[in-house]
Design a protein around this motif. Structure first.
Motif, PDB file in Angstrom:
ATOM      1  N   PHE A   1       0.821  -1.204   0.000  1.00 19.78           N
ATOM      2  CA  PHE A   1       0.000   0.000   0.000  1.00 19.78           C
ATOM      3  C   PHE A   1       0.865   1.268   0.000  1.00 19.78           C
ATOM      4  CE2 PHE A   1      -3.220  -2.956   1.735  1.00 19.78           C
ATOM      5  CZ  PHE A   1      -4.192  -2.715   0.801  1.00 19.78           C
TER       6      PHE A   1
ATOM      7  N   PRO B   1      -0.723  -3.818  -3.743  1.00 14.14           N
ATOM      8  CA  PRO B   1      -1.493  -4.844  -3.036  1.00 14.14           C
ATOM      9  C   PRO B   1      -1.835  -6.009  -3.960  1.00 14.14           C
ATOM     10  CG  PRO B   1      -2.827  -2.878  -3.416  1.00 14.14           C
ATOM     11  CD  PRO B   1      -1.434  -2.533  -3.811  1.00 14.14           C
TER      12      PRO B   1
ATOM     13  N   PRO C   1      -4.003  -9.991  -4.091  1.00 20.94           N
ATOM     14  CA  PRO C   1      -4.904 -10.906  -3.382  1.00 20.94           C
ATOM     15  C   PRO C   1      -4.193 -12.094  -2.728  1.00 20.94           C
ATOM     16  CG  PRO C   1      -5.705 -10.457  -5.610  1.00 20.94           C
ATOM     17  CD  PRO C   1      -4.354  -9.849  -5.513  1.00 20.94           C
TER      18      PRO C   1
ATOM     19  N   PHE D   1      -7.646  -5.305   8.639  1.00 16.16           N
ATOM     20  CA  PHE D   1      -7.742  -4.104   9.458  1.00 16.16           C
ATOM     21  C   PHE D   1      -8.407  -4.495  10.774  1.00 16.16           C
ATOM     22  CE2 PHE D   1      -8.137  -3.336   4.998  1.00 16.16           C
ATOM     23  CZ  PHE D   1      -7.192  -2.383   4.749  1.00 16.16           C
TER      24      PHE D   1
ATOM     25  N   PHE E   1     -17.345  -4.986   5.170  1.00 15.28           N
ATOM     26  CA  PHE E   1     -18.265  -4.143   4.399  1.00 15.28           C
ATOM     27  C   PHE E   1     -19.654  -4.194   5.033  1.00 15.28           C
ATOM     28  CE2 PHE E   1     -15.325  -5.524   0.819  1.00 15.28           C
ATOM     29  CZ  PHE E   1     -14.596  -4.352   0.857  1.00 15.28           C
TER      30      PHE E   1
ATOM     31  N   TRP F   1     -22.470  -3.172   4.091  1.00 14.44           N
ATOM     32  CA  TRP F   1     -23.616  -3.352   3.208  1.00 14.44           C
ATOM     33  C   TRP F   1     -23.759  -4.802   2.742  1.00 14.44           C
ATOM     34  CZ3 TRP F   1     -19.273  -0.515   2.044  1.00 14.44           C
ATOM     35  CH2 TRP F   1     -18.429  -1.029   1.071  1.00 14.44           C
TER      36      TRP F   1
ATOM     37  N   PHE G   1     -16.615 -12.014  -0.926  1.00 10.15           N
ATOM     38  CA  PHE G   1     -16.288 -10.806  -1.689  1.00 10.15           C
ATOM     39  C   PHE G   1     -15.160 -11.018  -2.702  1.00 10.15           C
ATOM     40  CE2 PHE G   1     -14.148  -6.795  -2.489  1.00 10.15           C
ATOM     41  CZ  PHE G   1     -15.208  -5.994  -2.835  1.00 10.15           C
TER      42      PHE G   1
ATOM     43  N   PHE H   1     -12.149   0.778   3.258  1.00 15.45           N
ATOM     44  CA  PHE H   1     -12.981   0.038   2.301  1.00 15.45           C
ATOM     45  C   PHE H   1     -12.309   0.010   0.928  1.00 15.45           C
ATOM     46  CE2 PHE H   1     -17.012   1.357   4.817  1.00 15.45           C
ATOM     47  CZ  PHE H   1     -16.757   0.380   5.741  1.00 15.45           C
TER      48      PHE H   1
ATOM     49  N   ARG I   1      -9.145   0.374   0.313  1.00 15.82           N
ATOM     50  CA  ARG I   1      -7.923  -0.435   0.382  1.00 15.82           C
ATOM     51  C   ARG I   1      -8.257  -1.910   0.370  1.00 15.82           C
ATOM     52  NH1 ARG I   1      -3.623   1.777   4.636  1.00 15.82           N
ATOM     53  NH2 ARG I   1      -3.465  -0.454   4.752  1.00 15.82           N
ATOM     54  N   ALA I   2      -9.301  -2.288   1.118  1.00 17.82           N
ATOM     55  CA  ALA I   2      -9.699  -3.692   1.121  1.00 17.82           C
ATOM     56  C   ALA I   2     -10.080  -4.116  -0.291  1.00 17.82           C
ATOM     57  CB  ALA I   2     -10.865  -3.912   2.087  1.00 17.82           C
ATOM     58  N   GLY I   3     -10.836  -3.261  -0.991  1.00 17.16           N
ATOM     59  CA  GLY I   3     -11.221  -3.589  -2.364  1.00 17.16           C
ATOM     60  C   GLY I   3     -10.017  -3.777  -3.264  1.00 17.16           C
ATOM     61  N   ARG I   4      -9.044  -2.870  -3.163  1.00 20.66           N
ATOM     62  CA  ARG I   4      -7.829  -2.994  -3.976  1.00 20.66           C
ATOM     63  C   ARG I   4      -7.085  -4.267  -3.615  1.00 20.66           C
ATOM     64  NH1 ARG I   4      -4.128   1.764  -2.910  1.00 20.66           N
ATOM     65  NH2 ARG I   4      -2.720   0.694  -4.310  1.00 20.66           N
ATOM     66  N   ASN I   5      -7.054  -4.572  -2.314  1.00 21.53           N
ATOM     67  CA  ASN I   5      -6.316  -5.749  -1.870  1.00 21.53           C
ATOM     68  C   ASN I   5      -6.886  -7.025  -2.488  1.00 21.53           C
ATOM     69  OD1 ASN I   5      -4.995  -6.630   1.433  1.00 21.53           O
ATOM     70  ND2 ASN I   5      -4.452  -7.348  -0.581  1.00 21.53           N
ATOM     71  N   PHE I   6      -8.217  -7.046  -2.710  1.00 19.60           N
ATOM     72  CA  PHE I   6      -8.824  -8.243  -3.298  1.00 19.60           C
ATOM     73  C   PHE I   6      -8.735  -8.229  -4.821  1.00 19.60           C
ATOM     74  CE2 PHE I   6     -10.724  -8.489   0.934  1.00 19.60           C
ATOM     75  CZ  PHE I   6     -10.483  -9.816   1.208  1.00 19.60           C
ATOM     76  N   GLY I   7      -7.934  -7.305  -5.352  1.00 22.18           N
ATOM     77  CA  GLY I   7      -7.631  -7.345  -6.782  1.00 22.18           C
ATOM     78  C   GLY I   7      -8.698  -6.751  -7.684  1.00 22.18           C
ATOM     79  N   LEU I   8      -9.537  -5.838  -7.167  1.00 26.31           N
ATOM     80  CA  LEU I   8     -10.565  -5.238  -8.019  1.00 26.31           C
ATOM     81  C   LEU I   8      -9.944  -4.241  -8.996  1.00 26.31           C
ATOM     82  CD1 LEU I   8     -13.554  -4.443  -5.617  1.00 26.31           C
ATOM     83  CD2 LEU I   8     -12.957  -6.572  -6.736  1.00 26.31           C
TER      84      LEU I   8
ATOM     85  N   VAL J   1     -17.543  -1.353  -4.309  1.00 21.99           N
ATOM     86  CA  VAL J   1     -17.155  -0.820  -3.000  1.00 21.99           C
ATOM     87  C   VAL J   1     -17.636   0.621  -2.817  1.00 21.99           C
ATOM     88  CG1 VAL J   1     -15.222  -0.213  -1.497  1.00 21.99           C
ATOM     89  CG2 VAL J   1     -15.158  -2.342  -2.797  1.00 21.99           C
TER      90      VAL J   1
END
Lengths: 261, 260
Positions: free
Chosen positions: A68, A86, A88, A94, A100, A102, A111, B154, B156-163, B172
């Motif tokens: 990051f 970053p 996968p 965190f 999330f 939602w 996800f 949120f 960062r998490a999305g980027r981390n999962f390769g989106l 996200v």
């Protein structure tokens, strides 16, 4: 005398290597050295805790490892490959704020699984729901869960994409002390089952000594590695044993704290 | 009533009814005591309302007003949401557009009535245009704010999962900003309902706004004026309640406080 043990445990493959990493921020024309010449090797399947007072740069170091942040100088490699962002295969967990709100428990765990077929995805979700003990809450939303459950959910979401490394940034910091103890043993159970390489940031000395194979003690401003303490006690650890207390007291002294409150 | 105790079910209905009844009484006696010949009493207004319902013009007026609002508001939402999301997503683009928007935003849509009539003549389209103008900016601004307030964990998490960036926006950023976007839509719908009445007084010859002005112009029927005004209030309330019920949907509820 400051000792620096940068070698990984012998006989194991090196997973992560941090070479001469420095990090400098410029704010209002003033340079802040956050990290200076950090060297560290972590072997495959190892559990390493980064320990230090707040502001010592341990979270910054974790962010550079996860891709990051880009270090000002030095290199970070995973499996011999430079980290460029970053990925996968390496998931950052965190505090429970990262789930999330939602999405349901199922939606969160699934996800990162959109590339799988539906039956595969459902099977994977069910597996990790069970592993973190959230059965019966599959359709619940995070707002309906307790802090500890949200934290387990985030760990499950990370594990579901089958990463080979996990980065945890003070993951249990917001939990009450009883839940925190439960979460530590849960994390160890999961780690022993899945053998991921784990880098765990904490400012809690007991937590580090209870969890880690090696504790990396960092000093503040600019952040450097002060000492690396191998914790040679098999799990489950007896936290009242003589050796445990010796190791813990050694780190207390290292950080410069007297053993009295 | 203790302010700390949760009100009983019957109290939630009973006390507002008492307040309404007191207000109606105050109105009733004010009309009697002041001896006014023009302003109608509550009873006159009630009779007027019945008259409106009986003559069937009312339903057509309600239908016209609601239709205009839904079309104008709908177009504003369809154009405003993607635009707001993109402006929030690309702050550089926002900096380019922002000054123009900040100038256009505080202008009352009513001021555009002459312009709307030049463009579209007297008729539905002029009214729809005004409603669109009134609701477009609040929607865009809510989306921009919604996107820029999405917590970085949120993203960062999305980027981390390769989106990819597009997936990040749809999977996200949009759901994370949705509660704020919904608040913007609700405000915009409220404004749309205000604007339609004004627009109908000038730019068209049907709808509840037209009913108000027409009742006054043709024979000073103030009982019908007040009846129409009250109906405008009730329908506005119903529209708002429909929108508020969306806040209870589970994928949205986390974003609203004080929603049980």
């Amino acid at each position: 005398m400051v000792t620096k043990e940068v070698e990984a445990a012998p006989g194991l493959k090196t997973k992560l290597s941090v070479d001469n990493v420095s990090m400098t921020y410029k704010r209002d024309g003033k340079l802040t050295h956050v990290l200076e010449n950090v060297n560290l090797e972590v072997s495959d399947g190892e559990f390493v805790c980064l320990l230090g007072p707040s502001g010592c740069g341990k979270t910054t170091l974790l962010n550079t490892m996860a891709g990051f942040l880009t270090p000002t100088s030095g290199t970070i490699q995973v499996n011999g490959e430079a980290v460029r962002g970053p990925d996968p295969r390496r998931i950052f967990v965190f505090q429970e704020r990262g789930v999330f709100p939602w999405l349901t428990v199922e939606g969160n765990i699934g996800f990162g699984l959109s590339k799988l077929t539906k039956p595969e995805r459902e099977q994977r979700i069910a597996h990790y729901v069970k592993m973190v003990g959230l059965q019966g809450f599959e359709k619940s939303y995070p707002a309906e869960l307790s802090g500890g459950m949200k934290q387990r959910l985030e760990v499950a979401r990370a594990l579901a994409v089958n990463p080979d490394m996990l980065f945890l940034d003070e993951p249990f910091g917001a939990l009450d002390s009883i839940t925190r103890l439960v979460m530590r043993s849960e994390l160890l159970r999961i780690w022993q089952a899945e053998r991921k390489t784990i880098i765990f940031v904490t400012h809690d000395i007991d937590e580090a000594v209870q969890l880690a194979d090696r504790v990396v003690v960092m000093s503040a401003r600019p952040g450097t590695i002060q000492q690396i303490v191998p914790i040679d006690i098999a799990h489950p650890r007896d936290i009242s044993s003589q050796h445990y207390l010796e190791l813990r007291d050694g780190i207390f002294k290292q950080i410069g704290l007297a053993h009295q409150v | 009533m203790n302010s700390l105790a949760a009100p009983q079910r019957w109290e939630k209905i009973f006390w507002p009814l008492v307040a309404t009844a007191l207000l109606l009484l105050l109105w009733h006696f004010s009309v009697i005591w002041s001896g006014t010949k023009i302003f109608p009493s509550p009873r006159d207004v009630g009779r007027g309302m019945l008259e409106l319902f009986r003559h069937h013009v009312l339903w057509a007026d309600i239908r016209d007003s609601v239709r205009r609002v839904l079309i104008g508001f709908g177009i504003a939402a369809v154009l405003g949401i993607p635009m707001g999301l993109l402006l929030g997503w690309y702050p550089a683009a926002n900096q380019v557009v922002n000054p123009v928007m900040q100038i256009l935003r505080p202008i009352s849509p009513i001021a555009w009535i002459p312009v709307a009539i030049i463009f579209f003549g007297i008729g539905d389209r002029a009214a729809v245009f005004l409603i669109f103008l009134g609701s477009f900016f609040p929607i865009v601004v809510a989306c921009i704010n919604g996107v820029s307030n999405v917590p970085s964990v949120f993203r960062r998490a999305g980027r981390n999962f390769g989106l990819t960036p597009m997936q990040l926006l749809t999977r996200v950023v949009f759901p994370a900003a949705l509660p704020q976007i919904l608040v913007g839509l609700r405000i915009a719908l409220g404004i749309a309902w205000l604007v339609v009445v004004a627009a109908e007084m000038i730019a068209v010859d049907s709808g509840l706004g037209y009913l108000v002005i027409d009742s006054r112009n043709s024979g000073k029927r103030y009982d019908l004026v007040i009846a129409a005004i009250l109906l405008i209030g009730v329908i506005g309330l119903i529209l708002d309640l429909i929108f508020r019920s969306l806040e209870r949907l589970k994928p949205l509820r986390w974003g609203f406080r004080n929603v049980a």
